[in-house]
Design a protein around this motif. Structure first.
Motif, PDB file in Angstrom:
ATOM      1  N   TYR A 139      -0.603  17.907   2.647  1.00  5.44           N
ATOM      2  CA  TYR A 139      -0.902  16.100   2.532  1.00  5.44           C
ATOM      3  C   TYR A 139      -2.218  15.998   1.733  1.00  5.44           C
ATOM      4  CZ  TYR A 139       2.356  16.286   6.609  1.00  5.44           C
ATOM      5  OH  TYR A 139       3.608  16.217   7.488  1.00  5.44           O
ATOM      6  N   SER A 140      -2.905  16.946   1.168  1.00  7.94           N
ATOM      7  CA  SER A 140      -3.985  16.884   0.452  1.00  7.94           C
ATOM      8  C   SER A 140      -3.796  15.605  -0.777  1.00  7.94           C
ATOM      9  CB  SER A 140      -4.359  18.120  -0.228  1.00  7.94           C
ATOM     10  OG  SER A 140      -3.341  18.564  -1.176  1.00  7.94           O
ATOM     11  N   ARG A 141      -2.701  15.360  -1.041  1.00  5.48           N
ATOM     12  CA  ARG A 141      -2.320  14.431  -2.185  1.00  5.48           C
ATOM     13  C   ARG A 141      -2.588  13.031  -1.716  1.00  5.48           C
ATOM     14  NH1 ARG A 141       1.843  18.451  -2.942  1.00  5.48           N
ATOM     15  NH2 ARG A 141       1.919  19.117  -5.014  1.00  5.48           N
ATOM     16  N   GLN A 142      -2.775  13.067  -0.335  1.00  3.83           N
ATOM     17  CA  GLN A 142      -3.232  11.729   0.242  1.00  3.83           C
ATOM     18  C   GLN A 142      -4.575  11.369   0.153  1.00  3.83           C
ATOM     19  OE1 GLN A 142      -0.950  11.428   4.020  1.00  3.83           O
ATOM     20  NE2 GLN A 142       1.007  11.881   3.201  1.00  3.83           N
ATOM     21  N   LYS A 143      -5.461  12.148  -0.501  1.00  2.00           N
ATOM     22  CA  LYS A 143      -6.749  11.859  -0.563  1.00  2.00           C
ATOM     23  C   LYS A 143      -7.033  10.677  -1.264  1.00  2.00           C
ATOM     24  CE  LYS A 143      -8.386  16.583  -0.260  1.00  2.00           C
ATOM     25  NZ  LYS A 143      -9.161  17.826  -0.907  1.00  2.00           N
ATOM     26  N   GLN A 144      -6.119   9.981  -1.908  1.00  2.00           N
ATOM     27  CA  GLN A 144      -6.053   8.586  -2.648  1.00  2.00           C
ATOM     28  C   GLN A 144      -5.050   7.925  -2.132  1.00  2.00           C
ATOM     29  OE1 GLN A 144      -6.195   9.036  -6.811  1.00  2.00           O
ATOM     30  NE2 GLN A 144      -8.142   9.869  -7.004  1.00  2.00           N
ATOM     31  N   PHE A 145      -5.532   6.497  -2.125  1.00  2.00           N
ATOM     32  CA  PHE A 145      -4.182   5.430  -1.645  1.00  2.00           C
ATOM     33  C   PHE A 145      -4.251   4.378  -2.525  1.00  2.00           C
ATOM     34  CE2 PHE A 145      -7.733   3.929   0.852  1.00  2.00           C
ATOM     35  CZ  PHE A 145      -7.458   2.662   1.051  1.00  2.00           C
ATOM     36  N   TYR A 146      -3.012   3.762  -2.910  1.00  2.00           N
ATOM     37  CA  TYR A 146      -2.934   2.659  -3.694  1.00  2.00           C
ATOM     38  C   TYR A 146      -2.684   1.423  -3.182  1.00  2.00           C
ATOM     39  CZ  TYR A 146      -1.133   7.265  -5.418  1.00  2.00           C
ATOM     40  OH  TYR A 146      -0.988   8.536  -5.584  1.00  2.00           O
ATOM     41  N   ILE A 147      -3.442   0.050  -3.550  1.00  2.00           N
ATOM     42  CA  ILE A 147      -3.310  -1.194  -3.159  1.00  2.00           C
ATOM     43  C   ILE A 147      -2.728  -1.955  -4.116  1.00  2.00           C
ATOM     44  CG2 ILE A 147      -4.426  -3.172  -2.066  1.00  2.00           C
ATOM     45  CD1 ILE A 147      -6.500  -0.899  -0.918  1.00  2.00           C
ATOM     46  N   ALA A 205       6.834  -4.250  -3.953  1.00  2.00           N
ATOM     47  CA  ALA A 205       6.853  -3.022  -3.540  1.00  2.00           C
ATOM     48  C   ALA A 205       6.199  -2.160  -4.591  1.00  2.00           C
ATOM     49  CB  ALA A 205       8.203  -2.399  -3.409  1.00  2.00           C
ATOM     50  N   LEU A 206       5.342  -0.985  -4.076  1.00  2.00           N
ATOM     51  CA  LEU A 206       4.627  -0.088  -4.891  1.00  2.00           C
ATOM     52  C   LEU A 206       5.138   1.437  -4.441  1.00  2.00           C
ATOM     53  CD1 LEU A 206       2.166   0.582  -6.541  1.00  2.00           C
ATOM     54  CD2 LEU A 206       0.906   0.384  -4.327  1.00  2.00           C
ATOM     55  N   LEU A 207       5.235   2.076  -5.442  1.00  2.00           N
ATOM     56  CA  LEU A 207       5.294   3.689  -5.136  1.00  2.00           C
ATOM     57  C   LEU A 207       4.810   4.349  -6.539  1.00  2.00           C
ATOM     58  CD1 LEU A 207       7.951   4.739  -7.194  1.00  2.00           C
ATOM     59  CD2 LEU A 207       9.095   3.464  -5.329  1.00  2.00           C
ATOM     60  N   TYR A 208       4.294   5.593  -6.111  1.00  2.00           N
ATOM     61  CA  TYR A 208       3.866   6.574  -7.391  1.00  2.00           C
ATOM     62  C   TYR A 208       5.289   7.424  -7.561  1.00  2.00           C
ATOM     63  CZ  TYR A 208       1.733   9.836 -10.033  1.00  2.00           C
ATOM     64  OH  TYR A 208       1.448  10.697 -11.303  1.00  2.00           O
ATOM     65  N   LYS A 209       6.082   7.093  -8.750  1.00  2.00           N
ATOM     66  CA  LYS A 209       7.234   7.786  -8.915  1.00  2.00           C
ATOM     67  C   LYS A 209       6.860   9.045  -9.759  1.00  2.00           C
ATOM     68  CE  LYS A 209       9.524   6.925 -12.712  1.00  2.00           C
ATOM     69  NZ  LYS A 209      10.131   8.530 -13.121  1.00  2.00           N
ATOM     70  N   MET A 250       0.937  -1.175   0.101  1.00  2.00           N
ATOM     71  CA  MET A 250       0.007   0.014   0.143  1.00  2.00           C
ATOM     72  C   MET A 250       0.837   1.152   0.138  1.00  2.00           C
ATOM     73  SD  MET A 250      -3.332  -0.860   2.426  1.00  2.00           S
ATOM     74  CE  MET A 250      -2.425  -0.833   3.926  1.00  2.00           C
ATOM     75  N   ASN A 251       0.492   2.178  -0.545  1.00  2.00           N
ATOM     76  CA  ASN A 251       1.039   3.564  -0.836  1.00  2.00           C
ATOM     77  C   ASN A 251       0.283   4.949  -0.982  1.00  2.00           C
ATOM     78  OD1 ASN A 251       3.453   5.293  -0.529  1.00  2.00           O
ATOM     79  ND2 ASN A 251       4.810   3.593  -1.453  1.00  2.00           N
ATOM     80  N   HIS A 252       0.680   5.937  -1.075  1.00  2.00           N
ATOM     81  CA  HIS A 252       0.058   7.091  -1.635  1.00  2.00           C
ATOM     82  C   HIS A 252       1.150   7.947  -2.192  1.00  2.00           C
ATOM     83  CE1 HIS A 252       0.163   8.252   2.718  1.00  2.00           C
ATOM     84  NE2 HIS A 252       1.346   8.483   2.347  1.00  2.00           N
ATOM     85  N   TYR A 253       0.633   9.189  -2.747  1.00  2.00           N
ATOM     86  CA  TYR A 253       1.618  10.065  -3.161  1.00  2.00           C
ATOM     87  C   TYR A 253       2.398  10.729  -2.110  1.00  2.00           C
ATOM     88  CZ  TYR A 253       2.940  14.146  -6.097  1.00  2.00           C
ATOM     89  OH  TYR A 253       3.847  15.130  -6.622  1.00  2.00           O
ATOM     90  N   GLN A 254       3.730  11.046  -2.488  1.00  2.00           N
ATOM     91  CA  GLN A 254       4.745  11.438  -1.539  1.00  2.00           C
ATOM     92  C   GLN A 254       5.640  12.300  -2.145  1.00  2.00           C
ATOM     93  OE1 GLN A 254       5.162  10.819   2.040  1.00  2.00           O
ATOM     94  NE2 GLN A 254       6.377  12.562   1.479  1.00  2.00           N
ATOM     95  N   CYS A 255       5.507  13.644  -1.752  1.00  2.00           N
ATOM     96  CA  CYS A 255       6.437  14.536  -2.487  1.00  2.00           C
ATOM     97  C   CYS A 255       7.978  14.302  -2.238  1.00  2.00           C
ATOM     98  CB  CYS A 255       6.162  15.956  -1.507  1.00  2.00           C
ATOM     99  SG  CYS A 255       4.910  16.874  -2.237  1.00  2.00           S
ATOM    100  N   SER A 256       8.900  14.886  -3.019  1.00  2.00           N
ATOM    101  CA  SER A 256      10.227  14.838  -2.731  1.00  2.00           C
ATOM    102  C   SER A 256      10.669  15.639  -1.578  1.00  2.00           C
ATOM    103  CB  SER A 256      10.778  15.347  -3.939  1.00  2.00           C
ATOM    104  OG  SER A 256      12.220  15.722  -3.625  1.00  2.00           O
ATOM    105  N   ARG A 257      11.606  15.233  -0.605  1.00  2.00           N
ATOM    106  CA  ARG A 257      12.077  16.176   0.231  1.00  2.00           C
ATOM    107  C   ARG A 257      12.684  17.446  -0.155  1.00  2.00           C
ATOM    108  NH1 ARG A 257      11.474  18.803   3.291  1.00  2.00           N
ATOM    109  NH2 ARG A 257      11.829  18.823   5.593  1.00  2.00           N
TER     110      ARG A 257
END
Length: 501
Positions: free
Chosen positions: A449-457, A495-499, A432-439
């Motif tokens: 954190y509004s980009r976390q309104k969706q999550f991925y499975i 592993a899962l990520l939104y690149k 599971m993951n969601h959108y994550q900004c670059s640091r």
């Protein structure tokens, strides 16, 4: 008189010779062979790298005695004169162009058609883009144990306007590397700056690949660090100054990879009396990234970077608080003074959640672990196979169990008995993951954190028909509504990520 007769005789002779001479020269009244290049492609062409650039040579000319030339080079312009400074290289001498573009960039393409009277030239701008620019990335394990990457690009408005549909590409790494495959036993993947790092367990390898092209850049081999080092977890954050990250061995031990030196060293500072075999990490607004390590017997926890400024207390092993307990899972949230840690552990025959303050050391009470709270949780939901995804926008965590996902407001409430989401029968949640900004972005953007309104499975169904048993489901994190699904699109997800770009 004789001289005059002689002159006239010479004139008569010359006229006779001129009458016998066959003149094949082309004077101004002879037609010039004209060549016209008809437009069969746009002057501005967008294409993905590794695809074939094809342009038909539609030529109008009275003769077939023509030569053809296609030249291309990286587009360059003089900033003062505005003139093209491109250095061209010949890529074809055929009438029709068929050329595989291998590298990204803005190119100038020149089409030259030459007759015996001269040349006609036409120019094109070619933009070679990446089909791996930004999108959903699934690291998978094939049935033979080797790794694979499934990738689905997020389409640009221009691509949508052209009628393109989002689809997953399987075996993307092999596609980008002329058939070369990933190693056996893929275990983790992270994006750091311009690169992806893919970790392999039994192969003891870590690959560094270009994040836009997926081309191999460098290969790390942990056998040269320690023969029994079995990589199991990669800990890194996506930031401009991320040059060191940690890898935890399933056999025990933590190594530090330094990318500037392309070398592997022991990770310093951890308590020597404990062997660590597992870990958890996440980016942090306070200190770029925090890392939590779990001991071999799963009864010791310590972390580094939790408060962002005090390494002495960051490396404590929770003051033996979890001795005699069994740590099942843990996760972190984002707080004002660091990342608090939440440890799901078994003690006294029950499963509890222990919230630990980021600073860890409790000055107010004279020392010891700073425990925020500890309370029992519903049995049978959180297991060793569960995935836990904290969501900072809704101040909750998503917890998986089989094909079910629970929404847990962990700081105040127990897990509810009814799942938030139930996936189709046979699906097993693997990641599971969601959108994550670059640091590397500003603090304000990072904390949006509004980009976390969706999550991925990412799920796995061993009984699914077809070659690919992995699927991706996208859900609304507030309502649990299904946003989109892509079934049978990857190997078994690891592993899962939104690149991001």
């Amino acid at each position: 008189m004789n001289k005059i007769k002689y002159i006239w005789s010479m004139i008569v002779i010359l006229c006779g010779l001129q009458a016998c001479y066959d003149d094949n020269s082309k004077l101004a009244d002879q037609p010039i062979i004209e060549v016209k290049i008809n437009q069969t492609a746009k002057d501005s062409i967008n294409i993905y790298f590794n695809n074939t650039l094809e342009i038909k040579g539609d030529i109008e000319c009275e003769t077939d005695a023509l030569t053809y030339q296609w030249d291309m080079g990286l587009y360059s312009m003089d900033s003062q004169t505005g003139e093209s400074m491109t250095v061209f290289k010949n890529i074809s001498k055929e009438k029709d162009l068929s050329y595989v573009v291998r590298d990204l960039g803005h190119y100038h393409l020149r089409q030259v058609v030459t007759s015996e009277d001269g040349s006609t030239i036409k120019y094109y701008h070619v933009f070679v883009n990446s089909q791996f620019e930004e999108g959903y990335t699934i690291l998978g394990r094939r049935p033979d144990g080797k790794g694979s990457i499934a990738f689905m690009k997020t389409l640009t408005p221009e691509e949508i306007e052209q009628g393109m549909q989002p689809t997953f590409m399987q075996n993307a790494y092999a596609y980008a590397n002329e058939g070369e495959e990933l190693f056996m036993d893929p275990v983790d993947v992270d994006k750091v700056g311009k690169f992806l790092y893919i970790l392999h367990g039994t192969s003891q390898k870590m690959l560094q690949i270009d994040a836009k092209t997926f081309k191999k850049v460098y290969e790390y081999d942990f056998k040269y660090y320690a023969l029994d080092f079995l990589p199991g977890r990669l800990m890194a954050y996506d930031g401009n100054f991320s040059r060191e990250f940690e890898v935890v061995s399933k056999n025990g031990g933590v190594a530090m990879v330094q990318t500037d030196q392309q070398a592997i060293f022991p990770f310093p500072g951890l308590p020597k009396e404990t062997v660590y075999t597992d870990a958890y990490d996440r980016p942090s607004w306070k200190s770029s990234m925090t890392r939590v390590f779990i001991g071999k017997d799963r009864d010791a926890v310590c972390w580094n970077g939790a408060n962002g400024y005090d390494p002495f207390f960051s490396y404590q092993d929770c003051f033996d608080y979890f001795k005699g307990r069994y740590v099942v899972k843990l996760f972190q949230n984002e707080s004002t003074d660091g990342n608090d840690v939440y440890v799901i552990n078994r003690t006294g025959g029950q499963t509890v959640i222990t919230g630990v303050k980021a600073m860890m050391y409790n000055f107010a009470e004279g020392g010891g672990l700073w425990v925020l709270f500890e309370r029992p949780i519903r049995e049978g939901i959180v297991t060793e196979d569960s995935q836990i995804l904290p969501n900072d926008y809704y101040s909750c965590a998503f917890v998986s169990n089989g094909n079910k996902v629970y929404k847990w407001f962990y700081t105040q409430h127990d897990l509810e008995a009814n799942p938030f989401i139930t996936l189709p029968d046979g699906e097993e949640v693997r990641c599971m993951n969601h959108y994550q900004c670059s640091r590397s972005v500003s603090d304000a953007e990072y904390q949006d954190y509004s980009r976390q309104k969706q999550f991925y499975i990412a799920t796995y169904n061993p009984d699914r028909e077809g070659e690919y048993k992995g699927s991706l489901y996208i859900y609304d994190a507030d309502t649990g509504a299904l946003v989109n699904k892509y079934e049978g699109i990857s190997d078994e997800p690891v592993a899962l990520l939104y690149k991001i770009k």
